[in-house]
Design an enzyme around this catalytic site. Structure first.
Site, PDB file in Angstrom:
ATOM      1  CB  SER A 163      -0.881  -0.006   1.248  1.00  0.00           C
ATOM      2  OG  SER A 163      -1.490   1.254   1.454  1.00  0.00           O
ATOM      3  CE1 TYR A 176      -4.610  -2.467   4.645  1.00  0.00           C
ATOM      4  CE2 TYR A 176      -3.532  -0.397   4.075  1.00  0.00           C
ATOM      5  CZ  TYR A 176      -4.146  -1.573   3.689  1.00  0.00           C
ATOM      6  OH  TYR A 176      -4.277  -1.874   2.343  1.00  0.00           O
TER       7      TYR A 176
END
Length: 258
Positions: A163, A176
């Site tokens: 990401s 995350y």
């Protein structure tokens, strides 16, 4: 034919040939939704036998039906909750793959959860552990379990999903962001540790802002119609499973560069 490492631009703009994955068996985690679902359908479109792994049987069955309707090879449904998976589950998974297909040529690690968007100072440790378990530990455990099968492939490929907040952590993205940093670390270490294994490669993709449920959860005020769809970024996913990328190793490829 000599294959050279591909540039990131070549990977993003890849133009797949028909049936370019016809000799491949590819496992997709999180195959019931979002990017995982579209990747499974796309791999099947280009001739692969797809192993659909996810926790919700009804969603996996729906993808199975879509693949059959589009004329793809019969997929395999594997209902498995990675969050609670144990060593025995991994052993059973390997046995199932051997029984159903006899081979494994690629893994797309797509399954992940977002967790809380909160400062680390007050981040709920229970949520933190769950995110790290699903996004990081289960990814490592699954790769370890399937590595012996992948090493038997003529050209094995493992694709991890990172990401933007994994490559460049941002405040409030918590577990995350940390889990995606760790995933990039897994890919780098596997690449270094298998540098003499000529038929096996590891890479990461950073999909960027894509029209998925997770993106909507993370950015509820964003207009989803301004985002690329999972279909838009599929050329790179196909490229990294094809033999054209066999010399591309240890890369983190941003599919929507700034």
């Amino acid at each position: 034919m000599t294959h050279l490492p591909l540039t990131h631009e070549q990977i993003r703009n890849y133009q797949p040939k028909e049936n370019c994955l016809s000799d491949k068996t590819i496992l997709v985690t999180g195959a019931g939704d979002g990017i995982g679902r579209v990747a499974a359908l796309t791999y099947a479109k280009y001739g692969a036998t797809v192993l659909l792994l996810g926790k919700t049987l009804s969603k996996l069955t729906a993808v199975y039906d879509e693949i059959e309707q589009q004329g793809g090879k019969q997929p395999v449904v594997i209902a498995l909750n990675l969050e609670g998976a144990k060593t025995e589950d991994m052993t059973n998974l390997v046995e199932l793959i051997v029984k159903q297909t006899g081979q494994l040529d690629g893994i797309l690690h797509n399954a992940a959860v977002l967790g809380d968007l909160a400062p680390l100072e007050s981040y709920d440790i229970g949520v933190f552990e769950r995110v790290m378990n699903i996004n990081f530990t289960a990814t490592l455990r699954l790769t370890q379990a399937l590595l012996p099968l992948l090493k038997k492939s003529a050209n094995g490929s493992v694709v991890f999903t990172s990401s933007s907040v994994g490559s460049e952590p941002r405040a409030f993205w918590g577990a995350y962001a940390i889990s995606k940093q760790a995933v990039e670390g897994i890919s780098s270490l596997f690449t270094q540790e298998t540098k003499n294994t000529t038929n096996l490669r590891f890479n990461c993709v950073n999909p960027g802002a894509t029209r998925t449920k997770m993106r909507a959860e993370a950015s509820p005020n964003e207009d989803p119609m301004t985002l690329k769809t999972p279909e838009d970024i599929m050329p790179a996913y196909v490229c990294l499973m094809s033999d054209d990328s066999m010399q591309t190793r240890g890369e983190v490829i941003s599919l929507q560069p700034k």
